[in-house]
Design a protein around this motif. Structure first.
Motif, short mmCIF file in Angstrom:
data_model
loop_
_atom_site.label_atom_id
_atom_site.label_comp_id
_atom_site.label_asym_id
_atom_site.label_seq_id
_atom_site.Cartn_x
_atom_site.Cartn_y
_atom_site.Cartn_z
N VAL A 33 0.85 -1.20 0.00
CA VAL A 33 0.00 0.00 0.00
C VAL A 33 0.88 1.24 0.00
N TYR A 34 2.00 1.18 0.69
CA TYR A 34 2.93 2.32 0.73
C TYR A 34 3.38 2.71 -0.67
N ASP A 35 3.76 1.74 -1.48
CA ASP A 35 4.20 2.04 -2.84
C ASP A 35 3.08 2.67 -3.66
N LEU A 36 1.87 2.15 -3.53
CA LEU A 36 0.74 2.71 -4.27
C LEU A 36 0.46 4.14 -3.82
N ALA A 37 0.52 4.37 -2.52
CA ALA A 37 0.22 5.70 -1.99
C ALA A 37 1.26 6.72 -2.44
N LEU A 38 2.55 6.33 -2.40
CA LEU A 38 3.60 7.26 -2.85
C LEU A 38 3.47 7.55 -4.34
N GLU A 39 3.14 6.53 -5.11
CA GLU A 39 2.95 6.73 -6.54
C GLU A 39 1.85 7.75 -6.80
N ALA A 40 0.75 7.61 -6.08
CA ALA A 40 -0.37 8.54 -6.25
C ALA A 40 0.01 9.94 -5.79
N ALA A 41 0.66 10.04 -4.61
CA ALA A 41 1.02 11.35 -4.07
C ALA A 41 2.00 12.09 -4.97
N ASN A 42 3.01 11.39 -5.45
CA ASN A 42 4.03 12.06 -6.26
C ASN A 42 3.55 12.40 -7.67
N ALA A 43 2.51 11.69 -8.12
CA ALA A 43 1.96 11.97 -9.45
C ALA A 43 0.75 12.91 -9.39
N ALA A 172 -8.68 6.74 12.83
CA ALA A 172 -7.31 7.18 12.54
C ALA A 172 -7.25 7.66 11.11
N GLY A 173 -6.58 8.79 10.90
CA GLY A 173 -6.28 9.25 9.55
C GLY A 173 -4.94 8.68 9.12
N ILE A 174 -4.85 8.22 7.87
CA ILE A 174 -3.64 7.58 7.36
C ILE A 174 -3.04 8.50 6.30
N TYR A 175 -1.76 8.87 6.45
CA TYR A 175 -1.14 9.87 5.59
C TYR A 175 0.22 9.41 5.07
N VAL A 176 0.57 9.88 3.89
CA VAL A 176 1.90 9.70 3.35
C VAL A 176 2.40 11.06 2.91
N ILE A 177 3.70 11.28 3.03
CA ILE A 177 4.31 12.56 2.66
C ILE A 177 4.99 12.40 1.30
N ALA A 178 4.56 13.20 0.34
CA ALA A 178 5.13 13.14 -1.01
C ALA A 178 6.55 13.66 -1.02
N ASP A 179 7.25 13.43 -2.12
CA ASP A 179 8.63 13.91 -2.25
C ASP A 179 8.72 15.43 -2.09
N SER A 180 7.63 16.13 -2.40
CA SER A 180 7.58 17.59 -2.30
C SER A 180 7.43 18.06 -0.87
N GLY A 181 7.13 17.15 0.07
CA GLY A 181 6.85 17.53 1.45
C GLY A 181 5.37 17.76 1.72
N GLY A 270 7.30 21.19 10.56
CA GLY A 270 8.11 20.67 9.47
C GLY A 270 8.63 19.27 9.74
N LEU A 271 8.82 18.95 11.02
CA LEU A 271 9.27 17.61 11.41
C LEU A 271 8.37 16.53 10.85
N PHE A 272 7.09 16.84 10.69
CA PHE A 272 6.12 15.86 10.24
C PHE A 272 5.82 15.95 8.75
N ARG A 273 6.69 16.65 8.02
CA ARG A 273 6.51 16.74 6.58
C ARG A 273 7.76 16.24 5.85
N ALA A 274 8.42 15.25 6.43
CA ALA A 274 9.60 14.65 5.81
C ALA A 274 9.16 13.70 4.71
N SER A 275 9.70 13.88 3.51
CA SER A 275 9.25 13.10 2.35
C SER A 275 9.40 11.61 2.61
N GLY A 276 8.37 10.87 2.21
CA GLY A 276 8.37 9.42 2.32
C GLY A 276 7.85 8.87 3.63
N ASP A 277 7.63 9.73 4.63
CA ASP A 277 7.15 9.25 5.92
C ASP A 277 5.67 8.89 5.86
N ILE A 278 5.27 8.03 6.79
CA ILE A 278 3.86 7.67 7.00
C ILE A 278 3.43 8.20 8.36
#
Length: 330
Positions: A33-43, A172-181, A270-278
């Motif tokens: 799911v992580y890979d799918l979420a990052l793909e969606a976020a970065n695109a 719970a809210g589930i979040y992923v941080i894109a490469d852009s932050g 900003g600590l919680f906007r590190a790219s790639g984090d969940i």
């Protein structure tokens, strides 16, 4: 759409999706799911569209996976240190009687209010700001990283020094941080924000200690928005028999804060906007067995479910063996 992760015998992951009431199917070519979420976020794409573009394969038997203990948390990070478990409290309205009592106390003598009641009142007055405005910040706490995450069906391990191990049924809210932050929310899941309520009751300044406990969420993530009115049931089973059971409410119709306000005050750091984090952020509850005088014990099973959020979340309470802690000198 409901999304889950199942562990295969070879260590790989099957990502399964379904609509409520329909059979689950595997997402073709999805490693996690992580890979799918990052793909969606970065695109800049919708997660459901990414899933549909990959296509769906064979039927996945979720009931069998549950019975076999093969559910993983519905999102995981390759490095558990980059998954953050956090939460906010005093965010739910509770019963009408409780709200009336709080309002009455606040009106009668504001100086007599506890800090908790003052925080609750602040949320009532400013927790749902208008678009473009900033609302009041909530109570906030840290639970740990991915090492503290228990899989659905797995054990919630209470440390030997704990005075209590009690459930907290939450959204719970589930979040992923894109490469852009930029943070992106995948959706919501039922969560057990497991805590030590006796330690917290000794002194409210012990809240931080009481929250450093494991948590679990899932087994499925509801992709997209949560209903305004979420209705669920929380129960404790002891030796296969229901010991305690009670409905719980969530969703913004039952909260003093909006999700957007709670998200802003988490991700403003900003600590919680590190790219790639969940981030798995738990939004609070008004329903606790501890409040009804229940004392949990090893072997108890926590079970919670909410309509529209998939299969129930179950976890067994385990008490950690006593271990000594010492600090060496280098």
């Amino acid at each position: 759409m409901l999304m889950s992760q199942i562990r295969n015998e070879d260590g790989s992951i099957t990502v399964a999706v379904r609509e409520e009431g329909e059979p689950a199917r595997a997402v073709r070519g999805a490693r996690s799911v992580y890979d799918l979420a990052l793909e969606a976020a970065n695109a800049g794409r919708v997660l459901a569209d990414v899933v549909l573009a990959r296509g769906l394969g064979g039927v996945v038997d979720l009931q069998a996976a549950d019975a076999d203990g093969r559910f993983l948390p519905p999102i995981t990070h390759p490095d558990p240190a980059h998954l953050h478990l956090t939460g906010t409290g005093l965010t739910h309205l509770g019963s009408a009687a409780t709200r009336d009592a709080m309002h009455a106390a606040a009106t009668a003598d504001e100086t007599a209010m506890t800090d908790s009641m003052k925080m609750f009142r602040m949320g009532l007055d400013g927790g749902k700001p208008k678009p473009g405005e900033t609302g009041v910040q909530p109570e906030w706490f840290y639970k740990g990283n991915g090492l503290q995450l228990a899989a659905p069906g797995g054990d919630l391990v209470s440390p030997a020094f704990a005075q209590d191990g009690g459930e907290e049924p939450e959204m719970a809210g589930i979040y992923v941080i894109a490469d852009s932050g930029q943070p992106f929310r995948l959706g919501f899941a039922v969560a057990n924000e497991f805590s030590d309520h006796i330690t917290e009751r000794v002194n409210y300044l012990f809240l931080a200690h009481s929250k450093l406990r494991p948590a679990s969420f899932g087994p499925e993530i509801r992709i997209g928005l949560a209903p305004q009115d979420v209705r669920g049931t929380s129960r404790i089973l002891r030796d296969g028999t229901v010991l305690w059971e009670k409905p719980f409410l969530s969703g913004e119709a039952n909260m003093s804060h909006s999700f957007a306000n709670l998200e802003y005050h988490h991700f403003k750091y900003g600590l919680f906007r590190a790219s790639g984090d969940i981030h798995v952020h738990m939004f609070g509850t008004a329903t606790l067995s501890f409040g009804d005088g229940v004392r949990t014990q090893a072997g108890d099973v926590f079970e919670m479910e909410a309509a529209g959020f998939g299969l129930p979340l179950r976890n067994r309470l385990v008490i950690e063996a006593e271990t000594g802690v010492s600090v060496g000198v280098l």
